[in-house]
Structure formats: C-alpha cells, structure tokens
Design a protein around this motif. Structure first.
Motif, PDB file in Angstrom:
ATOM      1  N   VAL A  23       0.813  -1.215   0.000  1.00 22.97           N
ATOM      2  CA  VAL A  23       0.000   0.000   0.000  1.00 22.97           C
ATOM      3  C   VAL A  23       0.852   1.274   0.000  1.00 22.97           C
ATOM      4  N   TYR A  24       1.923   1.267  -0.783  1.00 22.44           N
ATOM      5  CA  TYR A  24       2.706   2.485  -1.003  1.00 22.44           C
ATOM      6  C   TYR A  24       1.969   3.370  -2.001  1.00 22.44           C
ATOM      7  N   THR A  25       2.159   4.667  -1.918  1.00 24.62           N
ATOM      8  CA  THR A  25       1.606   5.573  -2.924  1.00 24.62           C
ATOM      9  C   THR A  25       2.508   5.551  -4.150  1.00 24.62           C
ATOM     10  N   ALA A  28       5.653   7.489  -3.452  1.00 27.29           N
ATOM     11  CA  ALA A  28       6.615   6.769  -2.613  1.00 27.29           C
ATOM     12  C   ALA A  28       7.329   5.686  -3.417  1.00 27.29           C
ATOM     13  N   ILE A  29       6.595   4.996  -4.291  1.00 25.32           N
ATOM     14  CA  ILE A  29       7.203   3.970  -5.132  1.00 25.32           C
ATOM     15  C   ILE A  29       8.237   4.610  -6.054  1.00 25.32           C
ATOM     16  N   ALA A  30       7.877   5.736  -6.664  1.00 26.02           N
ATOM     17  CA  ALA A  30       8.794   6.437  -7.570  1.00 26.02           C
ATOM     18  C   ALA A  30      10.074   6.835  -6.846  1.00 26.02           C
ATOM     19  N   ALA A  31       9.943   7.336  -5.639  1.00 26.29           N
ATOM     20  CA  ALA A  31      11.120   7.741  -4.867  1.00 26.29           C
ATOM     21  C   ALA A  31      11.998   6.537  -4.529  1.00 26.29           C
ATOM     22  N   GLU A  32      11.383   5.426  -4.177  1.00 29.36           N
ATOM     23  CA  GLU A  32      12.140   4.217  -3.825  1.00 29.36           C
ATOM     24  C   GLU A  32      12.896   3.646  -5.019  1.00 29.36           C
ATOM     25  N   ARG A  51      -3.310 -10.439 -15.288  1.00 26.49           N
ATOM     26  CA  ARG A  51      -1.918 -10.887 -15.331  1.00 26.49           C
ATOM     27  C   ARG A  51      -0.943  -9.815 -14.872  1.00 26.49           C
ATOM     28  N   GLY A  52      -1.426  -8.627 -14.591  1.00 32.12           N
ATOM     29  CA  GLY A  52      -0.537  -7.531 -14.236  1.00 32.12           C
ATOM     30  C   GLY A  52      -0.554  -7.210 -12.753  1.00 32.12           C
ATOM     31  N   TYR A  53      -0.438  -5.933 -12.466  1.00 32.24           N
ATOM     32  CA  TYR A  53      -0.388  -5.472 -11.084  1.00 32.24           C
ATOM     33  C   TYR A  53      -1.764  -5.577 -10.444  1.00 32.24           C
ATOM     34  N   PRO A  54      -1.772  -5.732  -9.122  1.00 30.88           N
ATOM     35  CA  PRO A  54      -3.062  -5.726  -8.442  1.00 30.88           C
ATOM     36  C   PRO A  54      -3.677  -4.323  -8.556  1.00 30.88           C
ATOM     37  N   THR A  55      -4.983  -4.248  -8.489  1.00 29.36           N
ATOM     38  CA  THR A  55      -5.640  -2.945  -8.525  1.00 29.36           C
ATOM     39  C   THR A  55      -5.232  -2.175  -7.279  1.00 29.36           C
ATOM     40  N   CYS A  56      -4.739  -0.958  -7.490  1.00 29.53           N
ATOM     41  CA  CYS A  56      -4.260  -0.184  -6.347  1.00 29.53           C
ATOM     42  C   CYS A  56      -5.239   0.944  -6.041  1.00 29.53           C
ATOM     43  N   LYS A  57      -5.114   1.476  -4.859  1.00 30.63           N
ATOM     44  CA  LYS A  57      -5.921   2.606  -4.436  1.00 30.63           C
ATOM     45  C   LYS A  57      -5.023   3.828  -4.329  1.00 30.63           C
ATOM     46  N   CYS A  58      -4.156   3.994  -5.332  1.00 37.29           N
ATOM     47  CA  CYS A  58      -3.164   5.086  -5.339  1.00 37.29           C
ATOM     48  C   CYS A  58      -3.825   6.399  -5.691  1.00 37.29           C
TER      49      CYS A  58
END
Length: 58
Positions: A23-25, A28-32, A51-58
C-alpha cells in the motif's frame, strides 16, 4: 529525431508489485525506485488486470 524511452527492468516491475501490495503511494514507489511518478503511473496503467499489477488505491 524521436524520443528515446527506457523500459523498466523486470526487477523494477517486481518492486512496483511489492510496493503496491504494501500500500505504497505512487509517489513513494517512484522515490524508492528512482524514477518519476509519471513513469510509475504509466507502468501501472499499462499492466493492470488479471496478469498484471493488483488494482491499487493510489
């Protein structure tokens, strides 16, 4: 003289998936990972679904 794009390596994609599950934003992911937030946003949009990324609540 076209624009040159650099694809994320597989390791970056695995990192994004892990961060989304934690549950990173997107910011935050971009910075990491060390890329722009728009890169993360585009990557998630292109590769979401069964087949891709889980649905996020970003």
């Amino acid at each position: 003289m076209g624009t040159h794009f650099r694809h994320l390596p597989h390791s970056g994609r695995y990192q994004i998936e892990g961060f989304l599950q934690s549950v990173y934003t997107q910011a935050a992911i971009a910075a990491e990972i060390g890329v722009s937030q728009s890169t993360i946003s585009r990557e998630i949009q292109r590769n979401r679904g069964q087949r891709g990324y889980p649905t996020c609540k970003c």
